[in-house]
Scaffold this motif. Structure first.
Motif, PDB file in Angstrom:
ATOM      1  N   MET A 165       0.847  -1.166   0.000  1.00 26.93           N
ATOM      2  CA  MET A 165       0.000   0.000   0.000  1.00 26.93           C
ATOM      3  C   MET A 165       0.895   1.232   0.000  1.00 26.93           C
ATOM      4  O   MET A 165       1.859   1.308   0.746  1.00 26.93           O
ATOM      5  CB  MET A 165      -0.890  -0.031   1.249  1.00 26.93           C
ATOM      6  CG  MET A 165      -1.933   1.047   1.266  1.00 26.93           C
ATOM      7  SD  MET A 165      -3.002   1.070   2.734  1.00 26.93           S
ATOM      8  CE  MET A 165      -3.815  -0.484   2.625  1.00 26.93           C
ATOM      9  N   LYS A 198      -1.923   6.419   0.431  1.00 26.70           N
ATOM     10  CA  LYS A 198      -3.111   5.598   0.687  1.00 26.70           C
ATOM     11  C   LYS A 198      -3.138   5.195   2.156  1.00 26.70           C
ATOM     12  O   LYS A 198      -4.182   5.230   2.796  1.00 26.70           O
ATOM     13  CB  LYS A 198      -3.083   4.369  -0.213  1.00 26.70           C
ATOM     14  CG  LYS A 198      -4.291   3.482  -0.128  1.00 26.70           C
ATOM     15  CD  LYS A 198      -5.405   3.937  -1.005  1.00 26.70           C
ATOM     16  CE  LYS A 198      -5.159   3.489  -2.421  1.00 26.70           C
ATOM     17  NZ  LYS A 198      -6.375   3.509  -3.216  1.00 26.70           N
ATOM     18  N   ARG A 199      -1.991   4.841   2.708  1.00 33.16           N
ATOM     19  CA  ARG A 199      -1.903   4.455   4.117  1.00 33.16           C
ATOM     20  C   ARG A 199      -2.288   5.627   5.021  1.00 33.16           C
ATOM     21  O   ARG A 199      -3.026   5.467   5.994  1.00 33.16           O
ATOM     22  CB  ARG A 199      -0.490   3.988   4.442  1.00 33.16           C
ATOM     23  CG  ARG A 199      -0.341   3.440   5.847  1.00 33.16           C
ATOM     24  CD  ARG A 199       1.035   2.854   6.088  1.00 33.16           C
ATOM     25  NE  ARG A 199       1.187   1.654   5.294  1.00 33.16           N
ATOM     26  CZ  ARG A 199       2.215   1.415   4.465  1.00 33.16           C
ATOM     27  NH1 ARG A 199       3.185   2.286   4.346  1.00 33.16           N
ATOM     28  NH2 ARG A 199       2.282   0.310   3.780  1.00 33.16           N
ATOM     29  N   VAL A 223      -6.054   6.093   4.885  1.00 32.88           N
ATOM     30  CA  VAL A 223      -6.726   5.070   5.686  1.00 32.88           C
ATOM     31  C   VAL A 223      -6.596   5.404   7.170  1.00 32.88           C
ATOM     32  O   VAL A 223      -7.578   5.330   7.915  1.00 32.88           O
ATOM     33  CB  VAL A 223      -6.147   3.670   5.387  1.00 32.88           C
ATOM     34  CG1 VAL A 223      -6.621   2.648   6.408  1.00 32.88           C
ATOM     35  CG2 VAL A 223      -6.531   3.229   3.982  1.00 32.88           C
ATOM     36  N   LEU A 245     -14.121   3.948   3.706  1.00 31.12           N
ATOM     37  CA  LEU A 245     -12.892   3.223   4.037  1.00 31.12           C
ATOM     38  C   LEU A 245     -12.862   1.864   3.356  1.00 31.12           C
ATOM     39  O   LEU A 245     -11.843   1.464   2.798  1.00 31.12           O
ATOM     40  CB  LEU A 245     -12.765   3.069   5.547  1.00 31.12           C
ATOM     41  CG  LEU A 245     -11.517   2.388   6.067  1.00 31.12           C
ATOM     42  CD1 LEU A 245     -10.269   3.139   5.630  1.00 31.12           C
ATOM     43  CD2 LEU A 245     -11.572   2.288   7.577  1.00 31.12           C
ATOM     44  N   LEU A 273     -10.097   0.634   0.607  1.00 33.23           N
ATOM     45  CA  LEU A 273      -9.283  -0.569   0.777  1.00 33.23           C
ATOM     46  C   LEU A 273      -9.553  -1.613  -0.298  1.00 33.23           C
ATOM     47  O   LEU A 273      -8.667  -2.358  -0.680  1.00 33.23           O
ATOM     48  CB  LEU A 273      -9.530  -1.175   2.162  1.00 33.23           C
ATOM     49  CG  LEU A 273      -9.038  -0.344   3.330  1.00 33.23           C
ATOM     50  CD1 LEU A 273      -9.494  -0.955   4.637  1.00 33.23           C
ATOM     51  CD2 LEU A 273      -7.538  -0.200   3.298  1.00 33.23           C
ATOM     52  N   SER A 274     -10.777  -1.679  -0.786  1.00 31.51           N
ATOM     53  CA  SER A 274     -11.101  -2.712  -1.765  1.00 31.51           C
ATOM     54  C   SER A 274     -10.733  -2.311  -3.183  1.00 31.51           C
ATOM     55  O   SER A 274     -10.680  -3.165  -4.055  1.00 31.51           O
ATOM     56  CB  SER A 274     -12.587  -3.071  -1.682  1.00 31.51           C
ATOM     57  OG  SER A 274     -13.383  -1.965  -1.987  1.00 31.51           O
ATOM     58  N   LYS A 331      -7.812  -1.474  -4.358  1.00 35.26           N
ATOM     59  CA  LYS A 331      -6.558  -2.138  -4.716  1.00 35.26           C
ATOM     60  C   LYS A 331      -6.803  -3.615  -5.013  1.00 35.26           C
ATOM     61  O   LYS A 331      -6.262  -4.160  -5.967  1.00 35.26           O
ATOM     62  CB  LYS A 331      -5.551  -1.984  -3.583  1.00 35.26           C
ATOM     63  CG  LYS A 331      -4.180  -2.491  -3.935  1.00 35.26           C
ATOM     64  CD  LYS A 331      -3.189  -2.176  -2.852  1.00 35.26           C
ATOM     65  CE  LYS A 331      -1.813  -2.647  -3.238  1.00 35.26           C
ATOM     66  NZ  LYS A 331      -0.820  -2.358  -2.224  1.00 35.26           N
ATOM     67  N   ARG A 332      -7.642  -4.252  -4.221  1.00 32.49           N
ATOM     68  CA  ARG A 332      -7.935  -5.670  -4.397  1.00 32.49           C
ATOM     69  C   ARG A 332      -8.621  -5.892  -5.741  1.00 32.49           C
ATOM     70  O   ARG A 332      -8.304  -6.819  -6.458  1.00 32.49           O
ATOM     71  CB  ARG A 332      -8.813  -6.167  -3.252  1.00 32.49           C
ATOM     72  CG  ARG A 332      -9.028  -7.652  -3.279  1.00 32.49           C
ATOM     73  CD  ARG A 332      -9.795  -8.131  -2.074  1.00 32.49           C
ATOM     74  NE  ARG A 332      -9.023  -7.870  -0.867  1.00 32.49           N
ATOM     75  CZ  ARG A 332      -9.549  -7.499   0.284  1.00 32.49           C
ATOM     76  NH1 ARG A 332     -10.827  -7.335   0.403  1.00 32.49           N
ATOM     77  NH2 ARG A 332      -8.788  -7.300   1.326  1.00 32.49           N
TER      78      ARG A 332
END
Length: 65
Positions: free
Chosen positions: A1, A5-6, A9, A49, A53-54, A56-57
């Motif tokens: 990450m 982005k971190r 978050v 949030l 996070l999703s 990137k997945r």
């Protein structure tokens, strides 16, 4: 990450934690239910949030095919 982005978050999590702490204090000390709009706002932050996070997945999965 990535670092940005971190940080984003972490910022979301700090905000959500503060809001939930305030709601908890209302419930424990004042025996009051939190305002519905406050609860909706925290829910929206959790959704944002999750989307953050999703992303990137989803990108990883799409790039595999």
């Amino acid at each position: 990450m990535s670092a940005t982005k971190r940080e984003e978050v972490c910022s979301h999590l700090r905000y959500i934690r503060l809001e939930l702490r305030e709601m908890h204090q209302m419930l424990i000390k004042e025996d009051l239910m939190p305002d519905l709009n406050e609860a909706k706002e925290v829910h929206a932050q959790l959704d944002a949030l999750l989307n953050l996070l999703s992303e990137k997945r989803v990108k990883k999965i799409k790039s595999q095919f």
